[in-house]
Motif scaffolding. Structure first.
Motif, PDB file in Angstrom:
ATOM      1  N   UNK A 160       0.812  -1.224   0.000  1.00 20.32           N
ATOM      2  CA  UNK A 160       0.000   0.000   0.000  1.00 20.32           C
ATOM      3  C   UNK A 160       0.851   1.283   0.000  1.00 20.32           C
ATOM      4  N   UNK A 161       1.840   1.328   0.872  1.00 17.90           N
ATOM      5  CA  UNK A 161       2.672   2.536   0.962  1.00 17.90           C
ATOM      6  C   UNK A 161       3.561   2.662  -0.274  1.00 17.90           C
ATOM      7  N   UNK A 162       4.089   1.525  -0.735  1.00 20.78           N
ATOM      8  CA  UNK A 162       4.956   1.556  -1.923  1.00 20.78           C
ATOM      9  C   UNK A 162       4.201   2.041  -3.159  1.00 20.78           C
ATOM     10  N   UNK A 163       2.929   1.662  -3.257  1.00 17.71           N
ATOM     11  CA  UNK A 163       2.097   2.140  -4.371  1.00 17.71           C
ATOM     12  C   UNK A 163       2.028   3.665  -4.349  1.00 17.71           C
ATOM     13  N   UNK A 164       1.773   4.195  -3.150  1.00 23.37           N
ATOM     14  CA  UNK A 164       1.651   5.653  -2.997  1.00 23.37           C
ATOM     15  C   UNK A 164       2.973   6.329  -3.355  1.00 23.37           C
ATOM     16  N   UNK A 165       4.072   5.751  -2.880  1.00 25.47           N
ATOM     17  CA  UNK A 165       5.387   6.337  -3.165  1.00 25.47           C
ATOM     18  C   UNK A 165       5.638   6.353  -4.676  1.00 25.47           C
ATOM     19  N   UNK A 166       5.338   5.226  -5.329  1.00 29.48           N
ATOM     20  CA  UNK A 166       5.580   5.130  -6.775  1.00 29.48           C
ATOM     21  C   UNK A 166       4.712   6.130  -7.542  1.00 29.48           C
ATOM     22  N   UNK A 167       3.458   6.254  -7.108  1.00 25.94           N
ATOM     23  CA  UNK A 167       2.542   7.173  -7.775  1.00 25.94           C
ATOM     24  C   UNK A 167       3.054   8.617  -7.640  1.00 25.94           C
ATOM     25  N   UNK A 168       3.458   8.987  -6.433  1.00 25.06           N
ATOM     26  CA  UNK A 168       3.954  10.349  -6.203  1.00 25.06           C
ATOM     27  C   UNK A 168       5.265  10.592  -6.951  1.00 25.06           C
ATOM     28  N   UNK A 169       6.071   9.549  -7.047  1.00 21.33           N
ATOM     29  CA  UNK A 169       7.340   9.644  -7.781  1.00 21.33           C
ATOM     30  C   UNK A 169       7.050   9.876  -9.268  1.00 21.33           C
ATOM     31  N   UNK A 170       6.081   9.134  -9.803  1.00 20.60           N
ATOM     32  CA  UNK A 170       5.719   9.301 -11.212  1.00 20.60           C
ATOM     33  C   UNK A 170       5.061  10.661 -11.472  1.00 20.60           C
ATOM     34  N   UNK A 171       4.470  11.227 -10.422  1.00 18.82           N
ATOM     35  CA  UNK A 171       3.876  12.569 -10.545  1.00 18.82           C
ATOM     36  C   UNK A 171       4.925  13.666 -10.361  1.00 18.82           C
ATOM     37  N   UNK A 172       6.174  13.223 -10.279  1.00 17.76           N
ATOM     38  CA  UNK A 172       7.330  14.129 -10.191  1.00 17.76           C
ATOM     39  C   UNK A 172       7.356  14.985  -8.925  1.00 17.76           C
ATOM     40  N   UNK A 173       6.868  14.407  -7.838  1.00 21.45           N
ATOM     41  CA  UNK A 173       7.026  15.081  -6.550  1.00 21.45           C
ATOM     42  C   UNK A 173       8.448  14.814  -6.056  1.00 21.45           C
ATOM     43  N   UNK A 174       9.012  15.782  -5.345  1.00 22.04           N
ATOM     44  CA  UNK A 174      10.376  15.601  -4.830  1.00 22.04           C
ATOM     45  C   UNK A 174      10.345  14.605  -3.665  1.00 22.04           C
ATOM     46  N   UNK A 175      11.517  14.087  -3.327  1.00 18.80           N
ATOM     47  CA  UNK A 175      11.601  13.140  -2.200  1.00 18.80           C
ATOM     48  C   UNK A 175      11.081  13.796  -0.914  1.00 18.80           C
ATOM     49  N   UNK A 176      11.392  15.090  -0.762  1.00 18.20           N
ATOM     50  CA  UNK A 176      10.941  15.810   0.444  1.00 18.20           C
ATOM     51  C   UNK A 176       9.411  15.865   0.490  1.00 18.20           C
ATOM     52  N   UNK A 177       8.820  16.154  -0.669  1.00 19.46           N
ATOM     53  CA  UNK A 177       7.349  16.239  -0.729  1.00 19.46           C
ATOM     54  C   UNK A 177       6.716  14.878  -0.427  1.00 19.46           C
ATOM     55  N   UNK A 178       7.288  13.829  -1.018  1.00 12.88           N
ATOM     56  CA  UNK A 178       6.750  12.478  -0.784  1.00 12.88           C
ATOM     57  C   UNK A 178       6.850  12.135   0.706  1.00 12.88           C
TER      58      UNK A 178
END
Lengths: 168, 65
Positions: free
Chosen positions: A119-137
């Motif tokens: 569940x958390x990894x899905x969210x991380x991957x989605x935010x990463x693909x949305x080009x959010x920075x590591x800090x934002x994620x």
């Protein structure tokens, strides 16, 4: 600002950004009815929080933060499926029978691969693909930046394997 | 694997999902309308608490405390 104006403003904002919420719901819920219910619940939570949204963070960041909290709360509460377990073939076939998403082969492969993440990894991957920075994620998911960085590397390796194995 | 490889796929996925799930402004408006106005818990207790404080003050004054 009047209530009606605030409501109109919110509805316009949601209409313009609903794509984010739909893609999130589709990653976590295979069934059409579950996705629809979740979308409504997220819109309500966003509406509830809208008066206190100060526009200091990006709109997408605010939407993702509230949406993910709502999704995680729902998953915890109802325990729709065992955590970190991919959808079973049966579940996928049932959803395929009624209102399943019609995706092209390439996007379906990506969907199937991401659906197998936790569940958390899905969210991380989605935010990463949305080009959010590591800090934002890290901020959205209440994780440390180091944790996010480590997880992203791990997820990318896992996705690479999954996508390769799905190729004919 | 880098972002450039997956980004077009992800954008395509989002577009396809949205095309099949998109809600009209009217439909979104209906979700918001049916929800009653949010009333914080303390607002419900505000008036009784005020009455209690005024009564207490009056009793204190009239009893000579």
């Amino acid at each position: 600002m009047g209530k009606t104006t605030l409501q109109e403003e919110f509805v316009k904002l949601m209409a313009n950004h609903q794509k984010l919420v739909h893609s999130l719901c589709s990653l976590y819920f295979a069934q059409y009815e579950d996705r629809k219910d979740m979308f409504q619940e997220i819109v309500l939570q966003l509406w509830k929080a809208y008066p206190s949204f100060n526009h200091q963070s990006k709109v997408s960041t605010w939407i993702y933060r509230i949406s993910l909290n709502t999704v995680f709360a729902k998953l915890r509460k109802e325990k729709l499926r065992p955590k970190n377990e991919p959808y079973s073939d049966d579940a996928y076939q049932i959803s395929a029978a009624e209102h399943s998403l019609e995706l092209t082969q390439a996007t379906d492969e990506l969907y199937q691969a991401i659906a197998q993440l936790g569940d958390v990894d899905k969210a991380i991957m989605m935010l990463y693909l949305e080009e959010h920075s590591y800090e934002e994620i890290a901020g959205i998911l209440n994780l440390s930046r180091t944790n996010v960085s480590t997880r992203i590397n791990r997820i990318k390796t896992k996705l690479e394997k999954l996508l390769k194995s799905q190729l004919p | 694997m880098n972002l450039d490889e997956l980004k077009p796929l992800w954008d395509s996925y989002k577009t396809q999902v949205n095309e099949q799930s998109e809600w009209s402004e009217e439909a979104i408006s209906q979700i918001v309308k049916v929800r009653p106005a949010f009333v914080p818990w303390y607002q419900k207790a505000q008036r009784p608490f005020l009455h209690f404080c005024v009564s207490f003050l009056l009793i204190s004054i009239t009893s000579g405390c």
